[in-house]
Design an enzyme around this catalytic site. Structure first.
Site, PDB file in Angstrom:
ATOM      1  N   TYR A  83      -1.601  -0.415  10.146  1.00 32.51           N
ATOM      2  CA  TYR A  83      -1.705  -0.824   8.732  1.00 32.51           C
ATOM      3  C   TYR A  83      -0.467  -0.398   7.937  1.00 32.51           C
ATOM      4  O   TYR A  83       0.169  -1.237   7.286  1.00 32.51           O
ATOM      5  CB  TYR A  83      -3.014  -0.268   8.155  1.00 32.51           C
ATOM      6  CG  TYR A  83      -3.233  -0.543   6.695  1.00 32.51           C
ATOM      7  CD1 TYR A  83      -3.718  -1.775   6.261  1.00 32.51           C
ATOM      8  CD2 TYR A  83      -2.975   0.433   5.727  1.00 32.51           C
ATOM      9  CE1 TYR A  83      -3.931  -2.032   4.906  1.00 32.51           C
ATOM     10  CE2 TYR A  83      -3.188   0.189   4.386  1.00 32.51           C
ATOM     11  CZ  TYR A  83      -3.667  -1.036   3.976  1.00 32.51           C
ATOM     12  OH  TYR A  83      -3.876  -1.276   2.628  1.00 32.51           O
ATOM     13  N   LYS A 139       2.440  -2.829   6.026  1.00 29.05           N
ATOM     14  CA  LYS A 139       2.714  -2.754   4.587  1.00 29.05           C
ATOM     15  C   LYS A 139       4.170  -2.356   4.324  1.00 29.05           C
ATOM     16  O   LYS A 139       4.778  -2.806   3.355  1.00 29.05           O
ATOM     17  CB  LYS A 139       1.745  -1.765   3.928  1.00 29.05           C
ATOM     18  CG  LYS A 139       0.288  -2.244   3.953  1.00 29.05           C
ATOM     19  CD  LYS A 139       0.100  -3.546   3.187  1.00 29.05           C
ATOM     20  CE  LYS A 139      -1.359  -3.916   3.003  1.00 29.05           C
ATOM     21  NZ  LYS A 139      -1.551  -5.117   2.181  1.00 29.05           N
ATOM     22  N   SER A 182       0.862  -1.191   0.000  1.00 29.05           N
ATOM     23  CA  SER A 182       0.000   0.000   0.000  1.00 29.05           C
ATOM     24  C   SER A 182       0.892   1.232   0.000  1.00 29.05           C
ATOM     25  O   SER A 182       1.997   1.212   0.555  1.00 29.05           O
ATOM     26  CB  SER A 182      -0.864   0.003   1.265  1.00 29.05           C
ATOM     27  OG  SER A 182      -1.462   1.268   1.430  1.00 29.05           O
TER      28      SER A 182
HETATM   29  N1  LIG Z   1      -8.649  -0.322  -1.143  1.00 25.77           N
HETATM   30  C1  LIG Z   1      -7.583   0.480  -1.170  1.00 25.77           C
HETATM   31  O1  LIG Z   1      -7.690   1.713  -1.314  1.00 25.77           O
HETATM   32  C2  LIG Z   1      -6.208  -0.110  -1.028  1.00 25.77           C
HETATM   33  C3  LIG Z   1      -5.125   0.778  -1.147  1.00 25.77           C
HETATM   34  C4  LIG Z   1      -3.840   0.270  -1.038  1.00 25.77           C
HETATM   35  C5  LIG Z   1      -3.640  -1.083  -0.857  1.00 25.77           C
HETATM   36  N2  LIG Z   1      -4.714  -1.926  -0.758  1.00 25.77           N
HETATM   37  C6  LIG Z   1      -4.448  -3.346  -0.581  1.00 25.77           C
HETATM   38  O2  LIG Z   1      -5.102  -4.067  -1.610  1.00 25.77           O
HETATM   39  C7  LIG Z   1      -5.389  -5.396  -1.126  1.00 25.77           C
HETATM   40  C8  LIG Z   1      -6.848  -5.725  -1.391  1.00 25.77           C
HETATM   41  O3  LIG Z   1      -7.630  -4.846  -0.620  1.00 25.77           O
HETATM   42  P1  LIG Z   1      -9.141  -4.490  -1.027  1.00 25.77           P
HETATM   43  O4  LIG Z   1      -9.203  -3.019  -1.063  1.00 25.77           O
HETATM   44  O5  LIG Z   1      -9.541  -5.286  -2.189  1.00 25.77           O
HETATM   45  O6  LIG Z   1      -9.874  -4.947   0.310  1.00 25.77           O
HETATM   46  P2  LIG Z   1     -11.287  -5.651   0.572  1.00 25.77           P
HETATM   47  O7  LIG Z   1     -12.247  -5.402  -0.525  1.00 25.77           O
HETATM   48  O8  LIG Z   1     -11.655  -5.243   1.963  1.00 25.77           O
HETATM   49  O9  LIG Z   1     -10.905  -7.193   0.544  1.00 25.77           O
HETATM   50  C9  LIG Z   1     -10.027  -7.736   1.495  1.00 25.77           C
HETATM   51  C10 LIG Z   1      -9.964  -9.229   1.246  1.00 25.77           C
HETATM   52  O10 LIG Z   1      -9.065  -9.792   2.210  1.00 25.77           O
HETATM   53  C11 LIG Z   1      -9.716 -10.879   2.829  1.00 25.77           C
HETATM   54  N3  LIG Z   1      -9.208 -11.068   4.171  1.00 25.77           N
HETATM   55  C12 LIG Z   1      -9.137 -10.160   5.184  1.00 25.77           C
HETATM   56  N4  LIG Z   1      -8.637 -10.722   6.289  1.00 25.77           N
HETATM   57  C13 LIG Z   1      -8.387 -12.029   5.967  1.00 25.77           C
HETATM   58  C14 LIG Z   1      -7.877 -13.117   6.674  1.00 25.77           C
HETATM   59  N5  LIG Z   1      -7.546 -13.013   7.952  1.00 25.77           N
HETATM   60  N6  LIG Z   1      -7.752 -14.306   6.040  1.00 25.77           N
HETATM   61  C15 LIG Z   1      -8.116 -14.432   4.756  1.00 25.77           C
HETATM   62  N7  LIG Z   1      -8.594 -13.426   4.015  1.00 25.77           N
HETATM   63  C16 LIG Z   1      -8.740 -12.244   4.626  1.00 25.77           C
HETATM   64  C17 LIG Z   1     -11.211 -10.529   2.792  1.00 25.77           C
HETATM   65  O11 LIG Z   1     -12.013 -11.687   2.796  1.00 25.77           O
HETATM   66  P3  LIG Z   1     -12.751 -12.370   4.023  1.00 25.77           P
HETATM   67  O12 LIG Z   1     -13.325 -11.282   4.867  1.00 25.77           O
HETATM   68  O13 LIG Z   1     -13.749 -13.250   3.343  1.00 25.77           O
HETATM   69  O14 LIG Z   1     -11.684 -13.165   4.708  1.00 25.77           O
HETATM   70  C18 LIG Z   1     -11.301  -9.900   1.416  1.00 25.77           C
HETATM   71  O15 LIG Z   1     -11.448 -10.903   0.435  1.00 25.77           O
HETATM   72  C19 LIG Z   1      -5.006  -5.401   0.359  1.00 25.77           C
HETATM   73  O16 LIG Z   1      -3.714  -5.952   0.506  1.00 25.77           O
HETATM   74  C20 LIG Z   1      -4.980  -3.924   0.711  1.00 25.77           C
HETATM   75  O17 LIG Z   1      -4.124  -3.649   1.802  1.00 25.77           O
HETATM   76  C21 LIG Z   1      -5.994  -1.465  -0.833  1.00 25.77           C
END
Ligand SMILES: NC(=O)c1ccc[n+]([C@@H]2O[C@H](COP(=O)([O-])OP(=O)(O)OC[C@H]3O[C@@H](n4cnc5c(N)ncnc54)[C@H](OP(=O)(O)O)[C@@H]3O)[C@@H](O)[C@H]2O)c1
Length: 268
Positions: A166, A170, A153
């Protein structure tokens, strides 16, 4: 945007019959990556905790790539994670691509956050990717081939105001990816670290609801576009796959004018 850029992307035969494991597959970027990999011909195994959402995903994955599967797994339980990866190897013979995408943001204010909240965040966002990487590495090194994608991130490289759990997780993931890449790339294993910018997923929207300032438009990306950027970047020579050039420019600005940058960073 040109008309050509709206066409479905083509990756040639890069992903055909590749065995790909994606964590955090039940929603957001992980679900999109699973679908895009399956449509590009990969055998995809998606891991997450929510069984209902995984069932929906599995049906879509199998339309595109019948051997694909989903597995209920809390990645913080690294014994369960290793067992899930071992089962993939038993079923498909190998893992070609590992995408460490699952993450959580505790969303707790500095005044209330505990050490246990930090540990849980690091368990999911850092120790799970480390455990998964160490688990797949021996066979990737033996084959002299493999791809590991760690979704980090911008918070890890440009931390904003907050308790820091967080961003710390990262930053650790980015450092792990960079350090290991020096040793692994010459041996055929490519590690990538992804900076997705801001995506309006549950995680992203949750941060906005807790007071994160809405990022400028040039820092907002859809999961579809980030997934495309990742799948196009895999195979390339850059360690970092970055979805927003504006954030790359902010890195340079911080280096050149750290005090001015820190003053502005308080506000976004
Ligand atoms: N959204 C942003 O703006 C953003 C920005 C920078 C980086 N990121 C990164 O992008 C990646 C994807 O994020 P997203 O935005 O797509 O988030 P999201 O829509 O909230 O999805 C998160 C996913 O992680 C799974 N998860 C969470 N805790 C878990 C655990 N303990 N075991 C297994 N699965 C788990 C959740 O599924 P379950 O709840 O079903 O387990 C879900 O499928 C992450 O690494 C995040 O840090 C996101």
């Amino acid at each position: 945007m040109t008309h050509a850029s709206r066409r479905p992307p083509t990756y040639g035969d890069r992903y055909v019959d590749q065995v790909a494991v994606v964590t955090g597959a039940s929603a957001g970027l992980g679900a999109q990556l699973c679908l895009d990999l399956a449509r590009a011909g990969a055998i995809v195994i998606g891991l997450a905790r929510n069984e209902e959402r995984l069932d929906e995903l599995r049906a879509k994955l199998q339309d595109a790539s019948p051997p694909s599967q989903t597995v209920v797994c809390d990645v913080a339980d690294t014994d369960a994670l290793r067992a899930a990866l071992a089962a993939v190897v038993t079923a498909h013979g190998r893992i070609d691509i590992l995408v460490n995408n699952a993450a959580q943001d505790p969303g707790i204010r500095l005044a209330e956050i505990t050490e246990a909240d930090f540990r849980r965040t690091l368990d999911v966002n850092f120790f799970a990717p480390v455990a998964a990487t160490l688990s797949v590495l021996p066979s990737m090194l033996a084959r002299g081939a493999g791809i590991i994608v760690n979704v980090s991130s911008d918070g890890g490289r440009l931390p904003g105001p907050g308790p820091g759990a967080y961003p710390s997780s990262k930053a650790a993931l980015s450092a792990f990816s960079e350090s290991t890449s020096f040793r692994l790339r010459p041996r055929g294993v490519r590690i990538y670290v992804v900076y997705p910018a801001f995506m309006p997923t549950a995680l992203g929207v949750g941060a906005l609801q807790r007071g994160l300032r809405k990022p400028p438009r040039l820092m907002v990306r859809s999961v579809k576009s980030v997934s495309r950027t990742i799948l196009a970047g895999i195979g390339g020579s850059s360690l970092e796959i970055s979805a927003s050039k504006l954030i790359d420019a902010a890195m340079v600005f911080r280096f050149l004018m750290p005090r001015l940058f820190a003053r502005g960073r308080k506000y976004w």
